[in-house]
Enzyme design. Structure first.
Site, PDB file in Angstrom:
ATOM      1  N   LYS A  74       2.949   3.283   7.426  1.00 54.50           N
ATOM      2  CA  LYS A  74       3.868   2.205   7.023  1.00 54.50           C
ATOM      3  C   LYS A  74       4.994   2.774   6.146  1.00 54.50           C
ATOM      4  O   LYS A  74       6.152   2.387   6.284  1.00 54.50           O
ATOM      5  CB  LYS A  74       3.114   1.103   6.264  1.00 54.50           C
ATOM      6  CG  LYS A  74       2.171   0.266   7.105  1.00 54.50           C
ATOM      7  CD  LYS A  74       2.852  -0.565   8.188  1.00 54.50           C
ATOM      8  CE  LYS A  74       3.692  -1.694   7.651  1.00 54.50           C
ATOM      9  NZ  LYS A  74       4.206  -2.571   8.751  1.00 54.50           N
ATOM     10  N   GLU A 128       0.822  -1.227   0.000  1.00 57.39           N
ATOM     11  CA  GLU A 128       0.000   0.000   0.000  1.00 57.39           C
ATOM     12  C   GLU A 128       0.853   1.273   0.000  1.00 57.39           C
ATOM     13  O   GLU A 128       0.357   2.346  -0.321  1.00 57.39           O
ATOM     14  CB  GLU A 128      -0.956   0.007   1.199  1.00 57.39           C
ATOM     15  CG  GLU A 128      -1.898  -1.173   1.174  1.00 57.39           C
ATOM     16  CD  GLU A 128      -3.148  -0.994   2.027  1.00 57.39           C
ATOM     17  OE1 GLU A 128      -3.420   0.139   2.472  1.00 57.39           O
ATOM     18  OE2 GLU A 128      -3.848  -1.992   2.229  1.00 57.39           O
TER      19      GLU A 128
HETATM   20  P1  NAD Z   1      -2.547  -7.949  12.667  1.00 53.37           P
HETATM   21  O1  NAD Z   1      -3.307  -6.699  12.936  1.00 53.37           O
HETATM   22  O2  NAD Z   1      -3.283  -9.230  12.485  1.00 53.37           O
HETATM   23  O3  NAD Z   1      -1.479  -8.194  13.825  1.00 53.37           O
HETATM   24  C1  NAD Z   1      -0.690  -7.160  14.361  1.00 53.37           C
HETATM   25  C2  NAD Z   1      -0.054  -7.668  15.652  1.00 53.37           C
HETATM   26  O4  NAD Z   1       0.747  -6.608  16.189  1.00 53.37           O
HETATM   27  C3  NAD Z   1      -1.076  -8.045  16.722  1.00 53.37           C
HETATM   28  O5  NAD Z   1      -0.709  -9.273  17.326  1.00 53.37           O
HETATM   29  C4  NAD Z   1      -0.992  -6.906  17.727  1.00 53.37           C
HETATM   30  O6  NAD Z   1      -1.276  -7.301  19.053  1.00 53.37           O
HETATM   31  C5  NAD Z   1       0.470  -6.469  17.560  1.00 53.37           C
HETATM   32  N1  NAD Z   1       0.667  -5.066  17.935  1.00 53.37           N
HETATM   33  C6  NAD Z   1      -0.065  -3.997  17.534  1.00 53.37           C
HETATM   34  N2  NAD Z   1       0.389  -2.880  18.110  1.00 53.37           N
HETATM   35  C7  NAD Z   1       1.458  -3.248  18.866  1.00 53.37           C
HETATM   36  C8  NAD Z   1       2.374  -2.532  19.694  1.00 53.37           C
HETATM   37  N3  NAD Z   1       2.261  -1.200  19.880  1.00 53.37           N
HETATM   38  N4  NAD Z   1       3.355  -3.212  20.312  1.00 53.37           N
HETATM   39  C9  NAD Z   1       3.471  -4.564  20.153  1.00 53.37           C
HETATM   40  N5  NAD Z   1       2.626  -5.292  19.405  1.00 53.37           N
HETATM   41  C10 NAD Z   1       1.633  -4.629  18.763  1.00 53.37           C
HETATM   42  O7  NAD Z   1      -1.644  -7.623  11.397  1.00 53.37           O
HETATM   43  P2  NAD Z   1      -1.204  -8.563  10.183  1.00 53.37           P
HETATM   44  O8  NAD Z   1      -2.252  -8.508   9.145  1.00 53.37           O
HETATM   45  O9  NAD Z   1      -0.739  -9.849  10.717  1.00 53.37           O
HETATM   46  O10 NAD Z   1       0.051  -7.727   9.641  1.00 53.37           O
HETATM   47  C11 NAD Z   1       1.346  -7.926  10.172  1.00 53.37           C
HETATM   48  C12 NAD Z   1       2.324  -7.013   9.469  1.00 53.37           C
HETATM   49  O11 NAD Z   1       2.345  -7.293   8.077  1.00 53.37           O
HETATM   50  C13 NAD Z   1       1.990  -5.531   9.603  1.00 53.37           C
HETATM   51  O12 NAD Z   1       3.197  -4.820   9.735  1.00 53.37           O
HETATM   52  C14 NAD Z   1       1.313  -5.196   8.279  1.00 53.37           C
HETATM   53  O13 NAD Z   1       1.508  -3.843   7.957  1.00 53.37           O
HETATM   54  C15 NAD Z   1       2.046  -6.113   7.339  1.00 53.37           C
HETATM   55  N6  NAD Z   1       1.277  -6.547   6.155  1.00 53.37           N
HETATM   56  C16 NAD Z   1       0.028  -7.080   6.281  1.00 53.37           C
HETATM   57  C17 NAD Z   1      -0.641  -7.545   5.138  1.00 53.37           C
HETATM   58  C18 NAD Z   1      -2.008  -8.177   5.224  1.00 53.37           C
HETATM   59  O14 NAD Z   1      -2.617  -8.455   4.182  1.00 53.37           O
HETATM   60  N7  NAD Z   1      -2.552  -8.434   6.394  1.00 53.37           N
HETATM   61  C19 NAD Z   1      -0.029  -7.432   3.882  1.00 53.37           C
HETATM   62  C20 NAD Z   1       1.241  -6.857   3.801  1.00 53.37           C
HETATM   63  C21 NAD Z   1       1.898  -6.426   4.933  1.00 53.37           C
HETATM   64  O1  DAU Z   2      -2.297  -4.735   0.478  1.00 47.08           O
HETATM   65  C1  DAU Z   2      -1.856  -5.124   1.740  1.00 47.08           C
HETATM   66  C2  DAU Z   2      -2.815  -4.646   2.798  1.00 47.08           C
HETATM   67  O2  DAU Z   2      -3.988  -5.454   2.691  1.00 47.08           O
HETATM   68  C3  DAU Z   2      -2.238  -4.725   4.200  1.00 47.08           C
HETATM   69  O3  DAU Z   2      -1.130  -3.856   4.296  1.00 47.08           O
HETATM   70  C4  DAU Z   2      -3.295  -4.352   5.247  1.00 47.08           C
HETATM   71  O4  DAU Z   2      -2.761  -4.519   6.549  1.00 47.08           O
HETATM   72  C5  DAU Z   2      -4.488  -5.259   5.061  1.00 47.08           C
HETATM   73  O5  DAU Z   2      -5.509  -4.924   5.974  1.00 47.08           O
HETATM   74  C6  DAU Z   2      -5.011  -5.197   3.630  1.00 47.08           C
HETATM   75  O6  DAU Z   2      -5.622  -3.903   3.357  1.00 47.08           O
HETATM   76  P1  DAU Z   2      -6.985  -3.760   2.518  1.00 47.08           P
HETATM   77  O7  DAU Z   2      -7.605  -2.477   2.877  1.00 47.08           O
HETATM   78  O8  DAU Z   2      -6.748  -4.065   1.092  1.00 47.08           O
HETATM   79  O9  DAU Z   2      -7.802  -5.014   3.161  1.00 47.08           O
HETATM   80  P2  DAU Z   2      -9.337  -5.141   3.609  1.00 47.08           P
HETATM   81  O10 DAU Z   2      -9.572  -6.609   3.860  1.00 47.08           O
HETATM   82  O11 DAU Z   2      -9.694  -4.188   4.681  1.00 47.08           O
HETATM   83  O12 DAU Z   2     -10.134  -4.736   2.287  1.00 47.08           O
HETATM   84  C7  DAU Z   2      -9.956  -5.433   1.084  1.00 47.08           C
HETATM   85  C8  DAU Z   2     -10.811  -4.745   0.042  1.00 47.08           C
HETATM   86  O13 DAU Z   2     -12.200  -4.984   0.344  1.00 47.08           O
HETATM   87  C9  DAU Z   2     -10.649  -3.247   0.006  1.00 47.08           C
HETATM   88  O14 DAU Z   2     -10.764  -2.790  -1.326  1.00 47.08           O
HETATM   89  C10 DAU Z   2     -11.821  -2.726   0.833  1.00 47.08           C
HETATM   90  C11 DAU Z   2     -12.899  -3.762   0.578  1.00 47.08           C
HETATM   91  N1  DAU Z   2     -13.822  -4.016   1.705  1.00 47.08           N
HETATM   92  C12 DAU Z   2     -13.294  -4.262   2.928  1.00 47.08           C
HETATM   93  C13 DAU Z   2     -14.114  -4.520   4.005  1.00 47.08           C
HETATM   94  C14 DAU Z   2     -13.533  -4.775   5.387  1.00 47.08           C
HETATM   95  C15 DAU Z   2     -15.195  -4.066   1.484  1.00 47.08           C
HETATM   96  O15 DAU Z   2     -15.663  -3.867   0.355  1.00 47.08           O
HETATM   97  N2  DAU Z   2     -16.004  -4.334   2.546  1.00 47.08           N
HETATM   98  C16 DAU Z   2     -15.529  -4.569   3.811  1.00 47.08           C
HETATM   99  O16 DAU Z   2     -16.332  -4.783   4.744  1.00 47.08           O
END
Ligand code: NAD
Ligand code: DAU
Length: 351
Positions: free
Chosen positions: A161, A134
């Site tokens: 980020k 992102e």
């Molecule tokens: P998540 O929200 O599921 O988990 C985040 C974790 O961080 C939780 O266990 C929370 O308790 C911990 N945390 C939050 N604030 C904290 C703090 N101040 N101190 C210590 N721990 C803390 O997130 P995720 O989806 O597993 O994402 C993990 C990492 O990967 C993030 O850095 C996110 O930006 C990155 N990322 C996520 C996605 C995705 O699709 N979910 C994609 C690309 C990158």
């Molecule tokens: O691209 C990586 C990112 O993907 C990570 O860095 C983020 O931590 C992770 O949360 C995710 O972000 P998105 O915003 O893409 O994910 P989300 O699941 O929130 O939404 C996916 C898409 O669906 C987005 O276009 C918004 C849409 N959406 C989401 C929700 C929660 C809906 O249409 N309805 C919903 O209720």
């Protein structure tokens, strides 16, 4: 030197898969999971390995600099894999400061702790920062995000980020810490908190609740199975070149509405509902403010230089994911009720 790796955010969605992979695959490494256990952190994600001799847990907030210094010394930390973050875009729109505090301030605290603890010989240590696609902004036409694409974050989440990525690279340049950054696309799979699109839809379909699709549902995301991301993190940690950035993605783009329809069809089959039943739950709602149109990662560099590529096709991954949620209703009940937080604060509150 024996590795003692600090993995932050290890109780979250992706972090828990990374912790499990490292604990099981590398019995000679000590794995220290540091997590503040916010609403998104859940130690139930780590049940399989909680008794392992090479695993320990530290409940700590990365905003607490003194505590970080203490943990580095206590566990003689040799390397960091940093995942802890506030991760949900919608929450960043309602409370941007929480994202500055954890994602920016917390990351700088962690960099400071590493810099101080490793100062005798920075060459032996690695600070691996896990980031997101992102930061590159929003694609409107064709094309893909490359490692060289200029940063153009559009939401408070992605701005926080991007800022943390800049700090990591600035510390590498200024203080000569060895760092590596990876930027990944949307993950899906088991243990995903049901505020995010895929688990939210699975949860709501099962409970016959509306499926909120933002805008027209035409926004596009590139989806990667979470265990493939964990494998990529393992690859970058061991084979990545310090100072480099690696994009990680699934080459798997979907419009949101198509993903929601696919989930409806599959859930109808699995729940024995008449075809078309769940699609009636689809509800178009007001769009997310500043909603990024399309993300698409070019993951050629990690494939060509480090030999990583996704192992799972989306069809297979989404089946595994739906089945996991249907078979783990208790996990869902706990995270939706908040009961697990009470349970674990009883367990860890006095440590
Ligand atoms: P998540 O929200 O599921 O988990 C985040 C974790 O961080 C939780 O266990 C929370 O308790 C911990 N945390 C939050 N604030 C904290 C703090 N101040 N101190 C210590 N721990 C803390 O997130 P995720 O989806 O597993 O994402 C993990 C990492 O990967 C993030 O850095 C996110 O930006 C990155 N990322 C996520 C996605 C995705 O699709 N979910 C994609 C690309 C990158
Ligand atoms: O691209 C990586 C990112 O993907 C990570 O860095 C983020 O931590 C992770 O949360 C995710 O972000 P998105 O915003 O893409 O994910 P989300 O699941 O929130 O939404 C996916 C898409 O669906 C987005 O276009 C918004 C849409 N959406 C989401 C929700 C929660 C809906 O249409 N309805 C919903 O209720």
């Amino acid at each position: 030197m024996i590795k003692s790796i600090l993995i932050t955010g290890g109780a979250g969605f992706i972090g828990s898969h990374v912790v499990k992979l490292f604990v099981e695959k590398y019995p000679d490494y000590q794995i220290v999971n540091l997590d503040a256990l916010t609403y998104a952190g859940n130690l139930e994600n780590l049940k399989e390995i909680e008794g392992a001799s090479n695993y320990s847990f530290e409940k700590a907030d990365i905003q607490d600099a003194d505590k970080l210094n203490e943990i580095f010394a206590k566990h003689q930390i040799t390397d960091v894999i940093h995942l802890a973050a506030e991760s949900h875009v919608d929450r960043s729109i309602s409370d941007p400061l929480a994202f500055v505090k954890t994602n920016v301030f917390g990351t700088v605290n962690l960099l400071n702790a590493a810099k101080e603890y490793w100062k005798e010989d920075l060459s032996k240590h690695l600070f691996y920062h896990v980031s997101t696609d992102e930061v590159y902004g929003s694609l409107h036409d064709g094309g893909f995000f490359l490692e060289t694409t200029p940063y153009d974050p559009q939401s408070p989440y992605s701005a926080s980020k991007a800022s943390s990525d800049h700090f990591v690279r600035a510390y590498a340049n200024t203080y000569k810490i060895r760092t590596v950054v990876s930027n990944c696309s949307n993950n899906y799979g088991p243990n995903h908190f049901p505020e995010k699109l895929i688990p939210l839809c699975i949860h709501n379909i099962r409970n016959n609740k509306p499926l909120p699709v933002y805008g027209k549902g035409e926004n596009i995301r590139d989806w990667l199975f979470v265990k493939d991301h964990a494998r990529a993190i393992d690859t970058v940690f061991h084979k990545g070149k310090a100072g480099e950035t690696y994009n990680i993605g699934g080459f798997n783009e979907w419009k949101n509405i198509d993903i929601v329809r696919l989930l409806c069809q599959k859930m109808d089959e699995k729940l024995g509902r008449e075809k078309g039943t769940s699609e009636k739950l689809i509800t178009f709602v007001t769009d997310r403010a500043g909603h990024d149109m399309r993300y698409a990662i070019d993951a050629t560099k990690i494939k060509e230089e480090l030999g990583w590529e996704p192992s799972l096709q989306f069809e297979e991954g989404i089946e595994i994911t739906i089945d996991w949620y249907l078979n783990n209703q208790e996990w869902l009940d706990h995270v939706t009720s908040g009961a697990y937080q009470d349970y674990y604060s009883d367990l860890y509150g006095n440590r």
